[in-house]
Structure formats: C-alpha cells, structure tokens
Design a protein around this motif. Sequence first.
Motif, PDB file in Angstrom:
ATOM      1  N   GLU A  13       0.849  -1.193   0.000  1.00 17.68           N
ATOM      2  CA  GLU A  13       0.000   0.000   0.000  1.00 17.68           C
ATOM      3  C   GLU A  13       0.887   1.247   0.000  1.00 17.68           C
ATOM      4  O   GLU A  13       1.367   1.695   1.049  1.00 17.68           O
ATOM      5  CB  GLU A  13      -0.890   0.020   1.243  1.00 17.68           C
ATOM      6  CG  GLU A  13      -1.819   1.215   1.280  1.00 17.68           C
ATOM      7  CD  GLU A  13      -2.665   1.208   2.536  1.00 17.68           C
ATOM      8  OE1 GLU A  13      -3.867   0.974   2.411  1.00 17.68           O
ATOM      9  OE2 GLU A  13      -2.112   1.413   3.632  1.00 17.68           O
ATOM     10  N   PRO A  14       1.123   1.817  -1.176  1.00 20.86           N
ATOM     11  CA  PRO A  14       1.980   3.013  -1.222  1.00 20.86           C
ATOM     12  C   PRO A  14       1.306   4.231  -0.617  1.00 20.86           C
ATOM     13  O   PRO A  14       0.098   4.419  -0.752  1.00 20.86           O
ATOM     14  CB  PRO A  14       2.214   3.213  -2.732  1.00 20.86           C
ATOM     15  CG  PRO A  14       1.144   2.455  -3.417  1.00 20.86           C
ATOM     16  CD  PRO A  14       0.679   1.370  -2.505  1.00 20.86           C
ATOM     17  N   ILE A  15       2.114   5.054   0.052  1.00 24.29           N
ATOM     18  CA  ILE A  15       1.656   6.338   0.589  1.00 24.29           C
ATOM     19  C   ILE A  15       2.558   7.424   0.011  1.00 24.29           C
ATOM     20  O   ILE A  15       3.788   7.314   0.054  1.00 24.29           O
ATOM     21  CB  ILE A  15       1.684   6.336   2.125  1.00 24.29           C
ATOM     22  CG1 ILE A  15       0.632   5.323   2.623  1.00 24.29           C
ATOM     23  CG2 ILE A  15       1.391   7.731   2.697  1.00 24.29           C
ATOM     24  CD1 ILE A  15       0.586   5.141   4.111  1.00 24.29           C
ATOM     25  N   ALA A  16       1.927   8.451  -0.546  1.00 19.54           N
ATOM     26  CA  ALA A  16       2.654   9.440  -1.351  1.00 19.54           C
ATOM     27  C   ALA A  16       3.111  10.636  -0.540  1.00 19.54           C
ATOM     28  O   ALA A  16       2.400  11.098   0.368  1.00 19.54           O
ATOM     29  CB  ALA A  16       1.757   9.911  -2.497  1.00 19.54           C
ATOM     30  N   PHE A  17       4.282  11.139  -0.893  1.00 18.18           N
ATOM     31  CA  PHE A  17       4.812  12.374  -0.329  1.00 18.18           C
ATOM     32  C   PHE A  17       5.334  13.237  -1.479  1.00 18.18           C
ATOM     33  O   PHE A  17       5.894  12.710  -2.443  1.00 18.18           O
ATOM     34  CB  PHE A  17       5.936  12.081   0.672  1.00 18.18           C
ATOM     35  CG  PHE A  17       5.427  11.368   1.892  1.00 18.18           C
ATOM     36  CD1 PHE A  17       4.962  12.084   2.977  1.00 18.18           C
ATOM     37  CD2 PHE A  17       5.356   9.982   1.925  1.00 18.18           C
ATOM     38  CE1 PHE A  17       4.441  11.435   4.083  1.00 18.18           C
ATOM     39  CE2 PHE A  17       4.836   9.320   3.025  1.00 18.18           C
ATOM     40  CZ  PHE A  17       4.379  10.057   4.110  1.00 18.18           C
ATOM     41  N   LEU A  48       7.183   7.514  -2.734  1.00 18.51           N
ATOM     42  CA  LEU A  48       6.175   6.576  -2.246  1.00 18.51           C
ATOM     43  C   LEU A  48       6.810   5.703  -1.173  1.00 18.51           C
ATOM     44  O   LEU A  48       7.878   5.125  -1.396  1.00 18.51           O
ATOM     45  CB  LEU A  48       5.650   5.677  -3.368  1.00 18.51           C
ATOM     46  CG  LEU A  48       4.827   6.326  -4.475  1.00 18.51           C
ATOM     47  CD1 LEU A  48       4.449   5.281  -5.536  1.00 18.51           C
ATOM     48  CD2 LEU A  48       3.567   6.975  -3.922  1.00 18.51           C
ATOM     49  N   ILE A  49       6.159   5.644  -0.020  1.00 16.31           N
ATOM     50  CA  ILE A  49       6.608   4.750   1.047  1.00 16.31           C
ATOM     51  C   ILE A  49       5.656   3.559   1.080  1.00 16.31           C
ATOM     52  O   ILE A  49       4.431   3.729   1.170  1.00 16.31           O
ATOM     53  CB  ILE A  49       6.578   5.444   2.424  1.00 16.31           C
ATOM     54  CG1 ILE A  49       7.411   6.726   2.414  1.00 16.31           C
ATOM     55  CG2 ILE A  49       7.042   4.481   3.524  1.00 16.31           C
ATOM     56  CD1 ILE A  49       8.889   6.521   2.269  1.00 16.31           C
TER      57      ILE A  49
END
Lengths: 106, 166
Positions: A56-60, A73-74
């Motif tokens: 599940e990527p989380i964007a910055f 993407l973390i």
Amino acid sequence: MRSNKSDTARNLAKAHFANEPNLKHIHLLEPVNEDDPRDPIKLLEVVEGTLERGIEPIAFPANPGRGIDYPVLIIEVSPKEYEDIRNNVLTLKSHGWSMGSELSAG
Amino acid sequence: MPAKSDDWARAYAKQALSDLDARETLALAGADKCHRLHFLQMATEKVCKAHLTSRNGHENVRKTHGYIEKNLPIIARLFYSRVNSANQMAMWEIKHIEKIAREIELLAPACDDGGTRQDNTEYPWEGPRRDVQVPCAYSFPNIDDESRLIVRLIRLIRTASESYSA
C-alpha cells in the motif's frame, strides 16, 4: 543541481532509520526512472509491529528545500510481509515494481 | 426505511477512505501543504465519527465537534491491540498519535483553541501582526506532514475505516 534518485533514496533511508526505532530494512524499488522527475522514488520499509496491509503506497511530495527533488512513495510492510515478498507470496509486480538494493542506516 | 447508525458509520468510514485517496493524488501532484493537510484532517475527522457513531449512535454524534484529540488515540489503541497487545512499537506510536491528534483537530476552521489558534487549512486569518495569513502560503510548523508518523497515521485511518465500512 538536482541530486539523482538513488542518492536521494540513500539520504531518505538514513533519515528514516534515524527517526523510526522499529525500522528493520529499507529497499529501493525498481524501476528507478532517472529521466522522469515526476516518477516517484519508491521505498519498501520493513517495520516491526506495523499493521499488516499488504502493498500500500503512501505518497509524499517533492521538497527541494529538504533536498528531496522527487515525489516519494513509502510502502511499509511487516517483517512477515517482507518474507512473503521475498518468497513471492506477496507480489510487487501488480504495481510494476521489483525489489532493488537494500539501503543502509549509515 | 430510515438509515441506522451502522449505515452512518459505514458512510463516514467510506468517505474517510475517499479523503485519503484525494490526499494521495494531491501529494503526488505536489499540491500545497494546506490541501494535503485538509484531506488528512477530513479523513481523521470521518474515521473518528465512524468510530463514535458505531458506539454511540448517529443522533448522539452528528453535531459534535472537537473529538479527534480524544478519539484518535482510542482508535489507535483499539486497532494496534489487534496486532499484538504487548506491542512496544504500538505504545511508542500511540504516544506520537496523541501528540498529532490535537494538531490535526486544530486544522479545522471551527476549532481555534479558544481563539488562540486561527491557523487552518481553508480560510485566511489574521496573523499576530494583524497581517492576513493565507493557508496556501502558510508552513503549518506544528505538523510535519512528510514525516514517517504520517505513514503510520494514514495506515491506521485506512485500517479503521475499512473495518467500520465493512
């Protein structure tokens, strides 16, 4: 002058290891497209005790003021999910990614 | 047939997930911090409403305000205890979530801490030197939304929202 994505990823990894006591491993995910600054750096981060949610990527956003010239993407996974990725039980391929080099704290 | 509280809880949770999707799109597009924080605040508010509605009923919750600071840590404890009740990481994380919950609550225009915190993600406000502060030009120094804590917070909101929307 922009630093490249690989160097930026190494610097991010150092910062994340310094701030996250339960972070066990970080891998740079490939492909690393150096030609497209909009294409994010993708970091797989293995954290002990995290909620298991699969890939599940989380964007910055990019933040040149902090030396981060690209979006990031973390993808945080648990140690068990990490093993599942390494054993091809859990796949990165649906996102078009593969495991790249491991990044160190030092 | 009138909607039941469970229907409302599911609806709040579903909207929280959509708010987080909007935050993802904005973050990748390089939108201003106020917009990223706005959708993070909205998602946090909705998951707390989903939690409260599932426990106390829609009529007792719908007009309440100022519940993030109190309820986000409760949600964190609830969902991390499902991973491992003795989880040291969870205890470390919950402390951080307690700190950020208050700041997230104060991002809403309706929450100004008795008039001492006018900063919010939506509307301009009068600054300390009687100047006009604009959300899109403000740094929101009390919340670092590029920190790893944000990863954990988003994963918690998603986990809880998926549970309440099921």
